[in-house]
Design an enzyme around this catalytic site. Structure first.
Site, PDB file in Angstrom:
ATOM      1  N   HIS A  51      -1.302  -1.453  -4.192  1.00 41.06           N
ATOM      2  CA  HIS A  51      -2.566  -1.167  -3.498  1.00 41.06           C
ATOM      3  C   HIS A  51      -2.675   0.339  -3.275  1.00 41.06           C
ATOM      4  O   HIS A  51      -1.781   0.964  -2.693  1.00 41.06           O
ATOM      5  CB  HIS A  51      -2.576  -1.921  -2.170  1.00 41.06           C
ATOM      6  CG  HIS A  51      -3.845  -1.843  -1.409  1.00 41.06           C
ATOM      7  ND1 HIS A  51      -4.931  -2.665  -1.661  1.00 41.06           N
ATOM      8  CD2 HIS A  51      -4.224  -1.041  -0.381  1.00 41.06           C
ATOM      9  CE1 HIS A  51      -5.913  -2.378  -0.819  1.00 41.06           C
ATOM     10  NE2 HIS A  51      -5.512  -1.389  -0.028  1.00 41.06           N
TER      11      HIS A  51
ATOM     12  N   ASP B  45      -4.884   3.280  -1.677  1.00 39.32           N
ATOM     13  CA  ASP B  45      -5.914   3.563  -0.667  1.00 39.32           C
ATOM     14  C   ASP B  45      -6.530   4.928  -0.909  1.00 39.32           C
ATOM     15  O   ASP B  45      -5.879   5.960  -0.707  1.00 39.32           O
ATOM     16  CB  ASP B  45      -5.292   3.504   0.727  1.00 39.32           C
ATOM     17  CG  ASP B  45      -5.042   2.081   1.184  1.00 39.32           C
ATOM     18  OD1 ASP B  45      -5.988   1.264   1.108  1.00 39.32           O
ATOM     19  OD2 ASP B  45      -3.918   1.773   1.608  1.00 39.32           O
TER      20      ASP B  45
ATOM     21  N   SER C 202       0.850  -1.190   0.000  1.00 33.55           N
ATOM     22  CA  SER C 202       0.000   0.000   0.000  1.00 33.55           C
ATOM     23  C   SER C 202       0.881   1.234   0.000  1.00 33.55           C
ATOM     24  O   SER C 202       1.687   1.419   0.920  1.00 33.55           O
ATOM     25  CB  SER C 202      -0.881   0.030   1.242  1.00 33.55           C
ATOM     26  OG  SER C 202      -1.390   1.347   1.409  1.00 33.55           O
TER      27      SER C 202
ATOM     28  N   MET D  15     -10.940  -6.359   5.977  1.00 36.69           N
ATOM     29  CA  MET D  15     -10.172  -5.354   6.721  1.00 36.69           C
ATOM     30  C   MET D  15      -9.824  -5.933   8.095  1.00 36.69           C
ATOM     31  O   MET D  15     -10.711  -6.251   8.879  1.00 36.69           O
ATOM     32  CB  MET D  15     -10.990  -4.073   6.910  1.00 36.69           C
ATOM     33  CG  MET D  15     -11.176  -3.228   5.666  1.00 36.69           C
ATOM     34  SD  MET D  15      -9.657  -2.801   4.777  1.00 36.69           S
ATOM     35  CE  MET D  15      -8.731  -1.917   6.025  1.00 36.69           C
TER      36      MET D  15
ATOM     37  N   ASP E 235      -6.171  -6.846   4.654  1.00 35.42           N
ATOM     38  CA  ASP E 235      -5.572  -5.503   4.672  1.00 35.42           C
ATOM     39  C   ASP E 235      -5.571  -4.930   6.084  1.00 35.42           C
ATOM     40  O   ASP E 235      -6.630  -4.764   6.697  1.00 35.42           O
ATOM     41  CB  ASP E 235      -6.407  -4.610   3.733  1.00 35.42           C
ATOM     42  CG  ASP E 235      -5.853  -3.198   3.573  1.00 35.42           C
ATOM     43  OD1 ASP E 235      -4.789  -2.893   4.133  1.00 35.42           O
ATOM     44  OD2 ASP E 235      -6.511  -2.408   2.862  1.00 35.42           O
TER      45      ASP E 235
ATOM     46  N   MET F 175     -12.229   3.765  -0.058  1.00 37.18           N
ATOM     47  CA  MET F 175     -12.829   3.997   1.257  1.00 37.18           C
ATOM     48  C   MET F 175     -13.580   5.319   1.158  1.00 37.18           C
ATOM     49  O   MET F 175     -13.155   6.346   1.702  1.00 37.18           O
ATOM     50  CB  MET F 175     -11.735   4.035   2.326  1.00 37.18           C
ATOM     51  CG  MET F 175     -11.192   2.648   2.647  1.00 37.18           C
ATOM     52  SD  MET F 175      -9.583   2.710   3.460  1.00 37.18           S
ATOM     53  CE  MET F 175      -8.535   2.818   2.033  1.00 37.18           C
TER      54      MET F 175
ATOM     55  N   MET G 115      -9.213   7.617   0.189  1.00 35.62           N
ATOM     56  CA  MET G 115     -10.013   8.002   1.366  1.00 35.62           C
ATOM     57  C   MET G 115     -10.628   9.370   1.135  1.00 35.62           C
ATOM     58  O   MET G 115      -9.959  10.274   0.614  1.00 35.62           O
ATOM     59  CB  MET G 115      -9.128   8.053   2.606  1.00 35.62           C
ATOM     60  CG  MET G 115      -8.391   6.743   2.861  1.00 35.62           C
ATOM     61  SD  MET G 115      -7.493   6.825   4.413  1.00 35.62           S
ATOM     62  CE  MET G 115      -6.587   5.268   4.345  1.00 35.62           C
TER      63      MET G 115
ATOM     64  N   HIS H 232      -8.523   0.593  -3.652  1.00 39.27           N
ATOM     65  CA  HIS H 232      -9.380   0.352  -2.484  1.00 39.27           C
ATOM     66  C   HIS H 232     -10.108   1.650  -2.146  1.00 39.27           C
ATOM     67  O   HIS H 232      -9.514   2.579  -1.590  1.00 39.27           O
ATOM     68  CB  HIS H 232      -8.475  -0.117  -1.322  1.00 39.27           C
ATOM     69  CG  HIS H 232      -9.181  -0.360  -0.040  1.00 39.27           C
ATOM     70  ND1 HIS H 232      -8.498  -0.533   1.149  1.00 39.27           N
ATOM     71  CD2 HIS H 232     -10.497  -0.479   0.273  1.00 39.27           C
ATOM     72  CE1 HIS H 232      -9.372  -0.733   2.127  1.00 39.27           C
ATOM     73  NE2 HIS H 232     -10.581  -0.692   1.619  1.00 39.27           N
TER      74      HIS H 232
HETATM   75  C1  DX5 Z   1      -6.025   1.234   5.961  1.00 35.43           C
HETATM   76  C2  DX5 Z   1      -5.608   0.888   4.543  1.00 35.43           C
HETATM   77  C3  DX5 Z   1      -4.465  -0.043   4.455  1.00 35.43           C
HETATM   78  C4  DX5 Z   1      -3.202   0.467   5.108  1.00 35.43           C
HETATM   79  C5  DX5 Z   1      -2.437  -0.694   5.632  1.00 35.43           C
HETATM   80  O1  DX5 Z   1      -7.195   1.963   5.939  1.00 35.43           O
HETATM   81  O2  DX5 Z   1      -6.683   0.316   3.822  1.00 35.43           O
HETATM   82  O3  DX5 Z   1      -4.218  -0.436   3.111  1.00 35.43           O
HETATM   83  O4  DX5 Z   1      -2.383   1.194   4.244  1.00 35.43           O
HETATM   84  O5  DX5 Z   1      -1.379  -0.187   6.377  1.00 35.43           O
HETATM   85  P1  DX5 Z   1      -0.558  -1.093   7.402  1.00 35.43           P
HETATM   86  O6  DX5 Z   1       0.027  -2.225   6.592  1.00 35.43           O
HETATM   87  O7  DX5 Z   1       0.440  -0.142   7.930  1.00 35.43           O
HETATM   88  O8  DX5 Z   1      -1.549  -1.588   8.413  1.00 35.43           O
HETATM   89 ZN    ZN Z   2      -6.301  -0.631   1.770  1.00 37.92          ZN
END
Ligand code: DX5
Ligand code: ZN
Length: 213
Positions: A32, A34, A7, A136, A172, A67, A36, A65
Site C-alpha cells: 500500500h 500512500d 503501508s 478510511m 485503512d 490522497m 499525499m 492510495h
Molecule cells: C493514513 C494512510 C494509512 C496509514 C495507516 O492517511 O492512508 O495507509 O499509513 O497507518 P496506521 O496503520 O499506522 O494507522
Molecule cells: Zn492509505
C-alpha cells in the site's frame, strides 16, 4: 483469507528498497503506497518516481492510495510507474465516474476511498466502475492514529451493497489485532496497516497476527 496490505508510510524511508524486499518475504499480499499532496491532506509523502524505483523489487500488487486533489492529473503517471490499483478520494474530485473509467483504461484496477465523515451513498451510481472500495477508519494524513469505531457500520453497509460484485472492500487506518478482527467481522476483505506491521521489526509475525481466516 484476509488480504494484508502493509503501508510503507511506516517504513524506513532511507531504506525503502530493502523494506519492500522484507515485506515481500514476510507474506504481504499487496504493498500500500500512500500518496499525499499537502493540500487534500496536511502531509506530503512521495510521487510516481519513487513508486517506479520500487517496482522492480517485488511482484506484489502496488495498491496506490491517492490522497490528492485533482487526481486526474496524476493517474497516468502512477499507472506508468507500475501501479496495479489506483484509489482516488470521493471528496477530492467531482467527476468520479469519469476518473474511475480513466483508471481502468490505463489498465489498472479502480478504487474509491471514503473519509470517515463521507456517507456510503456516494457509491450508488458508480458501483460498476469499481474494483475496490477503501473505507478510511482514520482521518487521512498520518499513520499511528486510533481506529474510528463508527466506520464498522459503514463497512457492513458497503459489504451488503457490494453483494455478489467482484469488489474488494479494504479498510485503512488504526488496524491492529483487535480492530482487524472487528473490521473483518463487519465485512472487510483487505486491511491496510502501517504501524502494526512495522512495529518491533518482525514483519512476518506482525502480518500473520493481522490475518483473519
Ligand atoms: C493514513 C494512510 C494509512 C496509514 C495507516 O492517511 O492512508 O495507509 O499509513 O497507518 P496506521 O496503520 O499506522 O494507522
Ligand atoms: Zn492509505
Amino acid at each position: 483469507m484476509t488480504i494484508i496490505a502493509p503501508s510503507i508510510l511506516s517504513a524506513d524511508f532511507a531504506d525503502l528498497k530493502n523494506e519492500i524486499l522484507r515485506l515481500n518475504d514476510a507474506q504481504a499480499d499487496m504493498i500500500h503506497l500512500d500518496i499525499m499532496d499537502g493540500h487534500f491532506v496536511p502531509n506530503l509523502t512521495f510521487g510516481p518516481a519513487v513508486v517506479k524505483a520500487l517496482r522492480p523489487y517485488t511482484n506484489l500488487p502496488f495498491d496506490v492510495h491517492l490522497m490528492v486533489d485533482n487526481p486526474e492529473l496524476l493517474i497516468s503517471e502512477f499507472a506508468k510507474a507500475g501501479a496495479d490499483i489506483i484509489t482516488v478520494h470521493a471528496e477530492a474530485y467531482p467527476h468520479l465516474d469519469k476518473v474511475l473509467s480513466e483508471i481502468r483504461k490505463l489498465g489498472c484496477k479502480a478504487g474509491i476511498s471514503l473519509n470517515p465523515s463521507t456517507p456510503e451513498d456516494i457509491l450508488e451510481y458508480i458501483m460498476d466502475k469499481l474494483d475496490l472500495i477503501l473505507v478510511m477508519s482514520v482521518n487521512p494524513g498520518f499513520g499511528g492514529q486510533k481506529f474510528i469505531p463508527s466506520q464498522l457500520e459503514k463497512i457492513s453497509r458497503i459489504k451488503k451493497r457490494i453483494g455478489e460484485r467482484q469488489i474488494i472492500l479494504e479498510v485503512d487506518g488504526g488496524i491492529n489485532a483487535l480492530t482487524a478482527a472487528e473490521a473483518v467481522a463487519a465485512g472487510a476483505d483487505a486491511l491496510v496497516a502501517g504501524t502494526a506491521v512495522f512495529e518491533g521489526g518482525d514483519y512476518a509475525k506482525n502480518i500473520a497476527a493481522l490475518r483473519q481466516n
